[in-house]
Scaffold this motif. Structure first.
Motif, mmCIF file in Angstrom:
data_model
loop_
_atom_site.group_PDB
_atom_site.id
_atom_site.type_symbol
_atom_site.label_atom_id
_atom_site.label_comp_id
_atom_site.label_asym_id
_atom_site.label_seq_id
_atom_site.Cartn_x
_atom_site.Cartn_y
_atom_site.Cartn_z
ATOM 1 N N HIS A 1 -8.236 -5.731 -7.022
ATOM 2 C CA HIS A 1 -6.779 -5.731 -6.969
ATOM 3 C C HIS A 1 -6.196 -5.834 -8.386
ATOM 4 C CE1 HIS A 1 -2.897 -6.356 -4.979
ATOM 5 N NE2 HIS A 1 -2.667 -7.272 -5.899
ATOM 6 N N GLU A 2 -6.738 -6.730 -9.182
ATOM 7 C CA GLU A 2 -6.283 -6.905 -10.560
ATOM 8 C C GLU A 2 -6.492 -5.625 -11.370
ATOM 9 O OE1 GLU A 2 -8.138 -9.434 -14.098
ATOM 10 O OE2 GLU A 2 -7.263 -10.716 -12.537
ATOM 11 N N TYR A 3 -7.667 -5.029 -11.237
ATOM 12 C CA TYR A 3 -7.965 -3.779 -11.942
ATOM 13 C C TYR A 3 -7.019 -2.668 -11.488
ATOM 14 C CZ TYR A 3 -10.382 0.526 -13.253
ATOM 15 O OH TYR A 3 -10.684 1.780 -13.739
ATOM 16 N N SER A 4 -6.773 -2.570 -10.197
ATOM 17 C CA SER A 4 -5.882 -1.537 -9.651
ATOM 18 C C SER A 4 -4.489 -1.639 -10.251
ATOM 19 C CB SER A 4 -5.766 -1.658 -8.130
ATOM 20 O OG SER A 4 -7.001 -1.479 -7.517
ATOM 21 N N GLU A 5 -3.960 -2.847 -10.289
ATOM 22 C CA GLU A 5 -2.624 -3.051 -10.849
ATOM 23 C C GLU A 5 -2.594 -2.725 -12.337
ATOM 24 O OE1 GLU A 5 -0.569 -6.254 -7.879
ATOM 25 O OE2 GLU A 5 -1.601 -7.071 -9.637
ATOM 26 N N GLU A 6 -3.633 -3.103 -13.046
ATOM 27 C CA GLU A 6 -3.731 -2.764 -14.471
ATOM 28 C C GLU A 6 -3.796 -1.249 -14.661
ATOM 29 O OE1 GLU A 6 -7.225 -2.866 -17.784
ATOM 30 O OE2 GLU A 6 -7.036 -4.661 -16.529
ATOM 31 N N LEU A 7 -4.596 -0.612 -13.857
ATOM 32 C CA LEU A 7 -4.804 0.830 -13.950
ATOM 33 C C LEU A 7 -3.514 1.607 -13.693
ATOM 34 C CD1 LEU A 7 -7.160 2.875 -14.341
ATOM 35 C CD2 LEU A 7 -7.421 2.862 -11.865
ATOM 36 N N LEU A 8 -2.770 1.216 -12.673
ATOM 37 C CA LEU A 8 -1.565 1.938 -12.293
ATOM 38 C C LEU A 8 -0.311 1.419 -12.987
ATOM 39 C CD1 LEU A 8 -2.195 2.525 -8.493
ATOM 40 C CD2 LEU A 8 -2.814 3.957 -10.443
ATOM 41 N N GLY A 9 -0.406 0.228 -13.568
ATOM 42 C CA GLY A 9 0.707 -0.298 -14.332
ATOM 43 C C GLY A 9 1.836 -0.896 -13.511
ATOM 44 N N HIS A 10 1.542 -1.265 -12.276
ATOM 45 C CA HIS A 10 2.559 -1.916 -11.443
ATOM 46 C C HIS A 10 1.886 -2.727 -10.353
ATOM 47 C CE1 HIS A 10 1.973 0.949 -8.113
ATOM 48 N NE2 HIS A 10 1.926 1.898 -9.043
ATOM 49 N N ARG A 11 2.684 -3.594 -9.728
ATOM 50 C CA ARG A 11 2.164 -4.416 -8.641
ATOM 51 C C ARG A 11 1.808 -3.555 -7.440
ATOM 52 N NH1 ARG A 11 5.195 -9.561 -6.940
ATOM 53 N NH2 ARG A 11 3.215 -9.717 -5.890
ATOM 54 N N ILE A 12 0.769 -3.972 -6.754
ATOM 55 C CA ILE A 12 0.346 -3.304 -5.525
ATOM 56 C C ILE A 12 0.225 -4.379 -4.449
ATOM 57 C CG2 ILE A 12 -1.435 -1.937 -4.389
ATOM 58 C CD1 ILE A 12 -2.275 -0.963 -7.211
ATOM 59 N N PHE A 13 0.931 -4.184 -3.349
ATOM 60 C CA PHE A 13 0.820 -5.106 -2.228
ATOM 61 C C PHE A 13 -0.406 -4.725 -1.405
ATOM 62 C CE2 PHE A 13 5.283 -5.118 -3.419
ATOM 63 C CZ PHE A 13 5.499 -6.493 -3.574
ATOM 64 N N THR A 14 -1.075 -5.715 -0.848
ATOM 65 C CA THR A 14 -2.337 -5.457 -0.154
ATOM 66 C C THR A 14 -2.209 -4.430 0.965
ATOM 67 O OG1 THR A 14 -1.990 -7.433 1.206
ATOM 68 C CG2 THR A 14 -3.394 -7.668 -0.725
ATOM 69 N N ASN A 15 -1.069 -4.394 1.653
ATOM 70 C CA ASN A 15 -0.922 -3.423 2.743
ATOM 71 C C ASN A 15 -0.862 -1.982 2.226
ATOM 72 O OD1 ASN A 15 1.723 -4.038 1.682
ATOM 73 N ND2 ASN A 15 2.592 -2.920 3.413
ATOM 74 N N GLU A 16 -0.614 -1.786 0.945
ATOM 75 C CA GLU A 16 -0.554 -0.440 0.370
ATOM 76 C C GLU A 16 -1.936 0.206 0.240
ATOM 77 O OE1 GLU A 16 2.593 0.151 -2.851
ATOM 78 O OE2 GLU A 16 2.214 -2.016 -2.950
ATOM 79 N N TYR A 17 -2.996 -0.612 0.263
ATOM 80 C CA TYR A 17 -4.339 -0.063 0.095
ATOM 81 C C TYR A 17 -4.773 0.832 1.256
ATOM 82 C CZ TYR A 17 -5.044 -2.795 -4.100
ATOM 83 O OH TYR A 17 -4.925 -3.307 -5.370
ATOM 84 N N LYS A 18 -4.086 0.749 2.376
ATOM 85 C CA LYS A 18 -4.428 1.624 3.505
ATOM 86 C C LYS A 18 -3.836 3.026 3.339
ATOM 87 C CE LYS A 18 -0.647 -0.011 6.395
ATOM 88 N NZ LYS A 18 -0.274 -0.689 7.608
ATOM 89 N N ASN A 19 -2.993 3.210 2.333
ATOM 90 C CA ASN A 19 -2.358 4.499 2.065
ATOM 91 C C ASN A 19 -3.342 5.434 1.349
ATOM 92 O OD1 ASN A 19 -0.923 6.602 0.703
ATOM 93 N ND2 ASN A 19 0.961 5.431 0.875
ATOM 94 N N ILE A 20 -3.639 6.561 1.958
ATOM 95 C CA ILE A 20 -4.617 7.501 1.401
ATOM 96 C C ILE A 20 -4.167 8.033 0.040
ATOM 97 C CG2 ILE A 20 -3.717 9.545 2.570
ATOM 98 C CD1 ILE A 20 -7.426 8.749 1.985
#
Length: 79
Positions: free
Chosen positions: A33-52
């Motif tokens: 989760h931390e890496y994902s937010e760093e990579l994309l440059g914004h917060r990601i809510f856990t429910n967003e991970y189901k989005n293809i």
């Protein structure tokens, strides 16, 4: 850190990279989760991970890190 072949180590970040690139969970979700937010440059809510579309974006954006990790692991294996 986690031991791999030949007693070499792979970091939590490396596991997060593998997760982002492959879509399969390696290591702890929090590290991914931390890496994902760093990579994309914004917060990601856990429910967003189901989005293809997010999965595809993480795959695309983590490609360079994945290729660098791949090269690092090959070099370590050859020692």
């Amino acid at each position: 850190m986690t031991k791999i072949a030949n007693n070499k180590l792979i970091t939590k970040r490396d596991l997060a990279i593998l997760t982002a690139y492959t879509g399969y969970m390696f290591g702890e979700f929090l590290d991914f989760h931390e890496y994902s937010e760093e990579l994309l440059g914004h917060r990601i809510f856990t429910n967003e991970y189901k989005n293809i579309e997010l999965t595809k974006k993480l795959h695309k954006c983590s490609k360079q890190d994945f290729l660098e990790l791949h090269e690092k692991l090959i070099q370590e294996a050859e020692k």
